[in-house]
Each structure stands twice: as C-alpha cells, then as structure tokens.
Design a protein around this motif. Structure first.
Motif, PDB file in Angstrom:
ATOM      1  N   HIS A  96     -59.390  -3.911   7.144  1.00 13.13           N
ATOM      2  CA  HIS A  96     -59.058  -2.550   7.724  1.00 13.13           C
ATOM      3  C   HIS A  96     -58.557  -2.511   8.976  1.00 13.13           C
ATOM      4  O   HIS A  96     -57.929  -1.394   9.337  1.00 13.13           O
ATOM      5  CB  HIS A  96     -60.606  -1.859   7.864  1.00 13.13           C
ATOM      6  N   ARG A  97     -58.601  -3.645   9.722  1.00  7.29           N
ATOM      7  CA  ARG A  97     -58.084  -3.879  11.249  1.00  7.29           C
ATOM      8  C   ARG A  97     -57.501  -5.076  11.492  1.00  7.29           C
ATOM      9  O   ARG A  97     -57.744  -6.080  12.044  1.00  7.29           O
ATOM     10  CB  ARG A  97     -59.252  -3.346  12.515  1.00  7.29           C
ATOM     11  N   PRO A  98     -56.256  -5.074  10.460  1.00  8.92           N
ATOM     12  CA  PRO A  98     -55.265  -6.313  10.709  1.00  8.92           C
ATOM     13  C   PRO A  98     -54.841  -6.721  11.970  1.00  8.92           C
ATOM     14  O   PRO A  98     -54.534  -7.948  12.480  1.00  8.92           O
ATOM     15  CB  PRO A  98     -54.248  -6.479   9.753  1.00  8.92           C
ATOM     16  N   GLU A  99     -54.887  -5.864  12.959  1.00  9.17           N
ATOM     17  CA  GLU A  99     -54.424  -6.214  14.206  1.00  9.17           C
ATOM     18  C   GLU A  99     -55.514  -6.722  14.929  1.00  9.17           C
ATOM     19  O   GLU A  99     -55.307  -7.443  16.152  1.00  9.17           O
ATOM     20  CB  GLU A  99     -53.792  -4.821  14.832  1.00  9.17           C
ATOM     21  N   VAL A 100     -56.632  -6.664  14.625  1.00  8.91           N
ATOM     22  CA  VAL A 100     -57.766  -7.378  15.398  1.00  8.91           C
ATOM     23  C   VAL A 100     -57.867  -8.773  14.887  1.00  8.91           C
ATOM     24  O   VAL A 100     -58.210  -9.106  13.862  1.00  8.91           O
ATOM     25  CB  VAL A 100     -58.920  -6.526  15.204  1.00  8.91           C
ATOM     26  N   THR A 101     -58.061  -9.858  15.906  1.00 10.38           N
ATOM     27  CA  THR A 101     -58.388 -11.131  15.799  1.00 10.38           C
ATOM     28  C   THR A 101     -59.635 -11.562  15.991  1.00 10.38           C
ATOM     29  O   THR A 101     -59.743 -12.823  15.719  1.00 10.38           O
ATOM     30  CB  THR A 101     -57.150 -11.883  16.301  1.00 10.38           C
ATOM     31  N   THR A 102     -60.275 -10.988  16.830  1.00  2.00           N
ATOM     32  CA  THR A 102     -61.458 -11.110  17.454  1.00  2.00           C
ATOM     33  C   THR A 102     -62.557 -10.178  17.135  1.00  2.00           C
ATOM     34  O   THR A 102     -62.500  -8.913  17.431  1.00  2.00           O
ATOM     35  CB  THR A 102     -61.365 -11.579  19.168  1.00  2.00           C
TER      36      THR A 102
END
Length: 207
Positions: A91-97
């Motif tokens: 749902h939040r592919p821009e989040v890596t952490t």
C-alpha cells in the motif's frame, strides 16, 4: 529530506497480564492508551497502521488501517512486524522503512525515529532498536521493508525471538535516559496503568 517512515503499532497480543482484552483501549488519563501512543508518533512518521487480530471494528474510532497477523496462533511481535512490512509493500511502495512500537507505550520520545535513524546510519546496519537504562527494547525498532521475505521464512521455520533474528543482519542500538522517566515504560498490568496515571499527573512524562 529524510525518507518517509511508516509506523506499525503492535497490538496483536493476548494481554494476559491485563486480564485479556485490548490493552491499547484501556483508559489512561481520560483517553485510550492508544491515543497517547498516536500523539507521540504522528509528528515523526508518514503514516500509522495498527497490527491487531479479531474484529477491526473495535478500533474504528481511531481511523487507522487495522492489519492482522498473517500467521496463526499469535506467534508474537515478529508476526506483527511482518504484517506491517507486507502492508507497506502493498500500500505504500514509497516507504522502505517501518517503525514498530508496542501499543502499550504511552511515553515514547519525540526523537525516536531521528535517533534510531542516526544509530542505524552510524553503525551501517539495516536495523536499529531502542534501549533505555542499559536494557534493549527489541519491539521498538526500525525495519527495512526489503527484509520481509527473510522474516517470513524465519517465522515459518519457527523463529520467535526478535534479537536472535535481527542479529543475523545487524541491528544498531540507540540509548535513552530513564531520568526523569523511562520513555519506553510499558503498561503490562493494572498497576502499571496506575503508575502511568501518576506520572502524567506529576508532569514527569512531558510531551
């Protein structure tokens, strides 16, 4: 600009020492314990989800996505972390952490994410966890979404211990003072709720 961090509040346990039920919905100073956690987290992260099992409607008033464990039989906080990592990837592919925190920690520090990031960067490790008074708090940590496959495999193989799993990859530690209050004080039992009330009334908890 720092990368966005998504937080998962871990509330998937059975709360046996509180007599069962949902610890985060217990009242503390006139509002649910969960609201105290949210107040501390919101300024630090780009979004918050809740890991909880059972009917999600009981948390509807808080306006959070509720994500259950994907593995059966309440396998512990690592399963909640995995649920958060999987949700972030979907749902939040821009989040890596991902930041994980328990749902019973009402005094989280305002520099939690910043200091965990700094510790991770300084040590060159993929993960970082909080510590206070010389004690680690493994459920309060930063996790890379990229390790979700490795975590799933470990859980399916029977791993349940956070520190043993993170040691495979490297996990830095960021230490906080316990004076005047341990920022990672957690409400495990009814007497802890009373102690938290007293801390809030006395002003030691800050904001």
């Amino acid at each position: 600009m720092p990368e966005p961090v998504l937080a998962v509040i871990l509330a998937g346990g059975l709360a046996r020492r509180m007599g069962g039920g949902d610890k985060p919905l217990r009242s503390l100073a006139g509002q649910p314990l969960l609201e105290h956690v949210l107040e501390r987290l919101r300024p630090q992260v780009a979004g918050i989800i809740l890991n909880a099992n059972g009917d999600p409607a009981r948390f509807a008033a808080h306006g959070l996505p509720v994500v259950p464990d994907s593995l059966p039989d309440f396998p512990g906080p690592l399963a909640g972390v995995l649920a958060g990592l999987d949700w972030a990837a979907a749902h939040r592919p821009e989040v890596t952490t991902l930041l994980s925190v328990p749902g019973d920690t009402p005094f989280l520090p305002p520099d939690l994410v910043a200091r965990l990031r700094a510790a991770r960067a300084a040590a060159g490790t993929p993960m970082a966890c909080a510590a206070s008074g010389g004690w680690p708090h493994p459920p309060i940590a930063l996790w890379p979404v990229a390790l979700r496959g490795a975590l799933r495999a470990a859980l399916l193989a029977g791993e349940r211990t956070i520190m043993r799993w993170t040691a495979r990859f490297g996990c830095a530690s960021a230490e906080w003072s316990t004076d005047p209050i341990d920022p990672f004080f957690n409400v495990n039992a009814p007497e802890d709720l009373a102690a938290a009330e007293a801390l809030l009334r006395g002003g030691a908890a800050g904001s």
